[in-house]
Design a protein around this motif. Structure first.
Motif, PDB file in Angstrom:
ATOM      1  N   LEU A   1      19.688  54.608  51.270  1.00 11.88           N
ATOM      2  CA  LEU A   1      19.596  53.381  50.473  1.00 11.88           C
ATOM      3  C   LEU A   1      20.324  52.232  51.163  1.00 11.88           C
ATOM      4  CD1 LEU A   1      19.987  54.516  46.779  1.00 11.88           C
ATOM      5  CD2 LEU A   1      17.972  53.603  47.899  1.00 11.88           C
ATOM      6  N   LEU A   2      21.261  52.549  52.037  1.00  9.54           N
ATOM      7  CA  LEU A   2      21.943  51.506  52.791  1.00  9.54           C
ATOM      8  C   LEU A   2      21.410  51.505  54.223  1.00  9.54           C
ATOM      9  CD1 LEU A   2      25.539  51.810  51.347  1.00  9.54           C
ATOM     10  CD2 LEU A   2      23.895  50.006  50.937  1.00  9.54           C
ATOM     11  N   SER A   3      21.941  52.342  55.087  1.00 10.99           N
ATOM     12  CA  SER A   3      21.536  52.302  56.495  1.00 10.99           C
ATOM     13  C   SER A   3      20.797  53.563  56.914  1.00 10.99           C
ATOM     14  CB  SER A   3      22.761  52.101  57.384  1.00 10.99           C
ATOM     15  OG  SER A   3      23.299  50.820  57.159  1.00 10.99           O
ATOM     16  N   VAL A   4      19.772  53.382  57.712  1.00  6.39           N
ATOM     17  CA  VAL A   4      18.959  54.472  58.223  1.00  6.39           C
ATOM     18  C   VAL A   4      19.690  55.205  59.345  1.00  6.39           C
ATOM     19  CG1 VAL A   4      16.776  55.005  59.381  1.00  6.39           C
ATOM     20  CG2 VAL A   4      16.852  53.245  57.611  1.00  6.39           C
ATOM     21  N   ASN A   5      20.434  54.456  60.162  1.00  8.02           N
ATOM     22  CA  ASN A   5      21.141  55.017  61.314  1.00  8.02           C
ATOM     23  C   ASN A   5      22.647  54.937  61.115  1.00  8.02           C
ATOM     24  OD1 ASN A   5      18.544  53.305  62.680  1.00  8.02           O
ATOM     25  ND2 ASN A   5      18.667  55.490  63.057  1.00  8.02           N
ATOM     26  N   ASN A   6      23.402  55.426  62.083  1.00  7.50           N
ATOM     27  CA  ASN A   6      24.860  55.498  61.999  1.00  7.50           C
ATOM     28  C   ASN A   6      25.503  54.297  62.689  1.00  7.50           C
ATOM     29  OD1 ASN A   6      24.955  58.335  60.921  1.00  7.50           O
ATOM     30  ND2 ASN A   6      23.836  58.655  62.823  1.00  7.50           N
ATOM     31  N   PRO A   7      26.440  53.630  62.017  1.00  7.21           N
ATOM     32  CA  PRO A   7      27.069  52.456  62.621  1.00  7.21           C
ATOM     33  C   PRO A   7      27.920  52.840  63.826  1.00  7.21           C
ATOM     34  CG  PRO A   7      28.174  53.029  60.576  1.00  7.21           C
ATOM     35  CD  PRO A   7      26.989  53.925  60.694  1.00  7.21           C
ATOM     36  N   LEU A   8      27.926  51.957  64.833  1.00  6.68           N
ATOM     37  CA  LEU A   8      28.743  52.154  66.030  1.00  6.68           C
ATOM     38  C   LEU A   8      29.895  51.156  66.109  1.00  6.68           C
ATOM     39  CD1 LEU A   8      25.926  52.786  68.669  1.00  6.68           C
ATOM     40  CD2 LEU A   8      27.429  54.492  67.599  1.00  6.68           C
ATOM     41  N   ARG A   9      29.627  49.883  65.763  1.00  5.99           N
ATOM     42  CA  ARG A   9      30.655  48.845  65.853  1.00  5.99           C
ATOM     43  C   ARG A   9      30.598  47.933  64.637  1.00  5.99           C
ATOM     44  NH1 ARG A   9      28.186  47.017  70.330  1.00  5.99           N
ATOM     45  NH2 ARG A   9      28.663  44.888  69.766  1.00  5.99           N
ATOM     46  N   GLU A  10      31.783  47.637  64.095  1.00  2.64           N
ATOM     47  CA  GLU A  10      31.901  46.721  62.962  1.00  2.64           C
ATOM     48  C   GLU A  10      32.959  45.673  63.288  1.00  2.64           C
ATOM     49  OE1 GLU A  10      32.414  48.608  59.092  1.00  2.64           O
ATOM     50  OE2 GLU A  10      31.923  50.509  60.034  1.00  2.64           O
TER      51      GLU A  10
ATOM     52  N   SER B   1      38.378  45.280  63.696  1.00  4.26           N
ATOM     53  CA  SER B   1      37.122  45.910  64.095  1.00  4.26           C
ATOM     54  C   SER B   1      37.222  47.414  63.915  1.00  4.26           C
ATOM     55  CB  SER B   1      36.817  45.585  65.563  1.00  4.26           C
ATOM     56  OG  SER B   1      37.813  46.141  66.398  1.00  4.26           O
ATOM     57  N   ALA B   2      36.066  48.052  63.956  1.00  2.00           N
ATOM     58  CA  ALA B   2      35.993  49.510  63.903  1.00  2.00           C
ATOM     59  C   ALA B   2      34.963  49.959  64.931  1.00  2.00           C
ATOM     60  CB  ALA B   2      35.594  49.986  62.513  1.00  2.00           C
ATOM     61  N   VAL B   3      35.308  51.011  65.674  1.00  2.00           N
ATOM     62  CA  VAL B   3      34.396  51.613  66.637  1.00  2.00           C
ATOM     63  C   VAL B   3      34.188  53.062  66.212  1.00  2.00           C
ATOM     64  CG1 VAL B   3      34.053  52.285  69.038  1.00  2.00           C
ATOM     65  CG2 VAL B   3      35.141  50.090  68.497  1.00  2.00           C
ATOM     66  N   HIS B   4      32.927  53.432  65.998  1.00  2.00           N
ATOM     67  CA  HIS B   4      32.558  54.777  65.552  1.00  2.00           C
ATOM     68  C   HIS B   4      32.010  55.566  66.738  1.00  2.00           C
ATOM     69  CE1 HIS B   4      32.397  53.474  61.203  1.00  2.00           C
ATOM     70  NE2 HIS B   4      32.288  52.315  61.818  1.00  2.00           N
ATOM     71  N   GLU B   5      32.467  56.804  66.878  1.00  2.00           N
ATOM     72  CA  GLU B   5      31.937  57.717  67.900  1.00  2.00           C
ATOM     73  C   GLU B   5      31.472  58.982  67.191  1.00  2.00           C
ATOM     74  OE1 GLU B   5      35.385  58.189  70.317  1.00  2.00           O
ATOM     75  OE2 GLU B   5      34.857  56.494  71.604  1.00  2.00           O
TER      76      GLU B   5
ATOM     77  N   ARG C   1      32.544  62.603  63.256  1.00  2.00           N
ATOM     78  CA  ARG C   1      32.665  61.146  63.443  1.00  2.00           C
ATOM     79  C   ARG C   1      34.135  60.805  63.639  1.00  2.00           C
ATOM     80  NH1 ARG C   1      31.468  58.340  58.252  1.00  2.00           N
ATOM     81  NH2 ARG C   1      33.603  58.987  57.857  1.00  2.00           N
ATOM     82  N   ARG C   2      34.404  60.060  64.689  1.00  2.00           N
ATOM     83  CA  ARG C   2      35.751  59.533  64.916  1.00  2.00           C
ATOM     84  C   ARG C   2      35.661  58.013  64.866  1.00  2.00           C
ATOM     85  NH1 ARG C   2      35.051  62.984  69.192  1.00  2.00           N
ATOM     86  NH2 ARG C   2      36.012  65.010  68.918  1.00  2.00           N
ATOM     87  N   VAL C   3      36.582  57.397  64.137  1.00  2.00           N
ATOM     88  CA  VAL C   3      36.588  55.934  64.015  1.00  2.00           C
ATOM     89  C   VAL C   3      37.954  55.415  64.452  1.00  2.00           C
ATOM     90  CG1 VAL C   3      36.203  53.955  62.492  1.00  2.00           C
ATOM     91  CG2 VAL C   3      35.030  56.113  62.029  1.00  2.00           C
TER      92      VAL C   3
END
Length: 135
Positions: A78-87, A99-103, A115-117
């Motif tokens: 309902l929100l995002s189809v894929n996984n966020p990488l950078r915010e 900022s946030a960086v997702h791995e 997931r590591r953020v």
């Protein structure tokens, strides 16, 4: 498009009518991922913008967990189809303050298994979080 465009949270255990607490407005890209989240607080009977979160990049794998962390009783994607990488976090003054960086590590089916953020906020040491997903 079948996506959530706005979510309003209310104080619990208050007499009717319910009193709003905060609100988030969502903007999506053509792929169906959130690109901007505008956050508002309800203060003194008025809405006050508190921040914007800009999601700058996504991977190309299916997002299988976001609805469980945000809306556990609603269908996936309902929100995002894929996984966020950078915010990037933008304050009311229009300036970036963090900022946030997702791995991710993925399982054989291409779903996120870990997931590591890393969170970086101006003037503070970086912080980290980690989540594991089991299917």
């Amino acid at each position: 498009n079948g996506k959530i465009t706005e979510r309003t949270n209310y104080y619990a255990n208050t007499p009717v009518p319910l009193r709003p607490l905060n609100r988030i407005r969502y903007t999506y890209n053509a792929e169906g991922n959130v690109v901007v989240k505008q956050h508002f607080d309800y203060i003194n009977d008025d809405w006050s913008k508190t921040e914007e979160v800009h999601i700058l990049a996504y991977d190309d794998r299916p997002n299988t967990y976001e609805h469980l962390e945000t809306f556990p009783y609603l269908p996936a994607n309902l929100l995002s189809v894929n996984n966020p990488l950078r915010e990037e976090y933008i304050g009311v003054n229009g300036q970036s303050y963090g900022s946030a960086v997702h791995e991710y590590e993925y399982n054989a089916a291409g779903k996120p298994a870990r997931r590591r953020v890393t969170y970086a906020y101006t003037g503070f040491p970086d912080t980290h979080s980690e989540a594991k997903f089991h299917y």
